[in-house]
Design a protein around this motif. Structure first.
Motif, PDB file in Angstrom:
ATOM      1  N   SER A  46      -8.214 -53.098  14.305  1.00 49.28           N
ATOM      2  CA  SER A  46      -7.279 -53.072  14.556  1.00 49.28           C
ATOM      3  C   SER A  46      -5.517 -53.561  14.027  1.00 49.28           C
ATOM      4  O   SER A  46      -4.691 -52.931  14.518  1.00 49.28           O
ATOM      5  N   LEU A  47      -6.365 -54.815  14.029  1.00 47.42           N
ATOM      6  CA  LEU A  47      -5.256 -55.302  12.995  1.00 47.42           C
ATOM      7  C   LEU A  47      -4.628 -54.866  12.007  1.00 47.42           C
ATOM      8  O   LEU A  47      -3.725 -54.735  10.981  1.00 47.42           O
TER       9      LEU A  47
ATOM     10  N   PRO B 169      -4.616 -51.320  10.675  1.00 40.44           N
ATOM     11  CA  PRO B 169      -3.495 -50.649  10.617  1.00 40.44           C
ATOM     12  C   PRO B 169      -1.973 -50.985  10.182  1.00 40.44           C
ATOM     13  O   PRO B 169      -0.576 -50.137  10.113  1.00 40.44           O
ATOM     14  N   HIS B 170      -2.138 -52.447  11.347  1.00 42.84           N
ATOM     15  CA  HIS B 170      -0.019 -53.315  11.094  1.00 42.84           C
ATOM     16  C   HIS B 170      -0.041 -54.298  10.574  1.00 42.84           C
ATOM     17  O   HIS B 170       1.028 -54.432  10.507  1.00 42.84           O
ATOM     18  N   MET B 171      -0.684 -54.191   9.355  1.00 45.01           N
ATOM     19  CA  MET B 171      -0.635 -55.424   8.392  1.00 45.01           C
ATOM     20  C   MET B 171       1.048 -54.660   7.694  1.00 45.01           C
ATOM     21  O   MET B 171       0.900 -55.933   7.068  1.00 45.01           O
TER      22      MET B 171
ATOM     23  N   SER C 104       2.991 -53.701   7.846  1.00 44.77           N
ATOM     24  CA  SER C 104       4.810 -53.687   8.606  1.00 44.77           C
ATOM     25  C   SER C 104       4.659 -55.165   9.134  1.00 44.77           C
ATOM     26  O   SER C 104       6.064 -56.033   9.485  1.00 44.77           O
ATOM     27  N   LEU C 105       3.991 -56.237   9.563  1.00 43.34           N
ATOM     28  CA  LEU C 105       3.882 -57.705   9.827  1.00 43.34           C
ATOM     29  C   LEU C 105       4.089 -58.443   8.823  1.00 43.34           C
ATOM     30  O   LEU C 105       5.209 -59.590   8.578  1.00 43.34           O
TER      31      LEU C 105
ATOM     32  N   SER D 191       6.048 -57.001   6.419  1.00 43.55           N
ATOM     33  CA  SER D 191       7.181 -56.601   5.628  1.00 43.55           C
ATOM     34  C   SER D 191       8.022 -57.241   6.591  1.00 43.55           C
ATOM     35  O   SER D 191       9.014 -57.697   6.022  1.00 43.55           O
TER      36      SER D 191
END
Length: 199
Positions: free
Chosen positions: A23-24, A26-28, A30-31, A33
């Protein structure tokens, strides 16, 4: 610093394989950046706190542009030389070299011509960034500070900037690295397509 970078990357790979939840993923982006922006903010504060920062910038003047222009010329000629050794048409190899380490744009742009060229551009320019991150501390110690800026290429204003700053401990070099990276990033969307028109 080199050992710390290698350990961090290795730890990240191990975490990605064994510990990070799906689940992490898709957010990598943004993290990454957000983390990069925070690091760049701290580097900017460090540079801005140096006494006489604006005076140093004015003293450098337009001659500071010689650094990115030299890096651009060296990268393109290096790409052409490597291409000739590997049997790749000179204009295509020059276009790959003209990515200056910006692998995302170069790969997408050259994929318009062929999947092979896009893949080559991605791998080559990503390798440049990774090699720069690992070798910059050694280059600063044994070769010189400006050589660190040249090695970084376009990532000199982003990913490689904190490494350059901490390895050289010279605010002037940090300024040069940022400006050089910015100029190279501006040149990439112009020079890469232009090189492809020469064949």
């Amino acid at each position: 610093m080199t050992i710390a970078i290698l350990l961090a990357v290795s730890l990240g790979i191990i975490t990605g394989i064994f510990l990070a939840p799906a689940s992490l993923v898709p957010h990598m982006g943004s993290l990454i950046s957000g983390g990069l922006m925070l690091v760049l903010l701290l580097v900017g504060i460090s540079v801005g706190r140096q006494s006489g920062f604006l005076k140093q910038l004015r003293r450098m003047g337009l001659k500071i542009l010689l650094v990115p222009l030299s890096v651009a010329l060296g990268s393109i000629l290096g790409g052409i030389t490597g291409g000739l050794l590997l049997g790749i048409p000179w204009h295509q190899a020059g276009a790959v070299g003209a990515g200056f380490g910006w692998y995302t744009f170069t790969a997408v742009e050259l994929s318009k011509h062929s999947a092979y060229l896009g893949t080559l551009a991605f791998i080559t320019n990503m390798a440049r960034e990774m090699i720069a991150l690992v070798t910059i501390p050694l280059i600063a110690k044994y070769l010189g500070n400006l050589e660190c800026v040249a090695t970084a290429g376009s990532p000199g204003m982003t990913v490689a900037l904190p490494v350059i700053s901490s390895s050289t401990k010279d605010p002037n070099i940090t300024i040069i690295a940022f400006i050089s990276g910015m100029v190279l990033a501006i040149l990439v969307p112009v020079v890469v397509p232009f090189m492809m028109t020469l064949g």
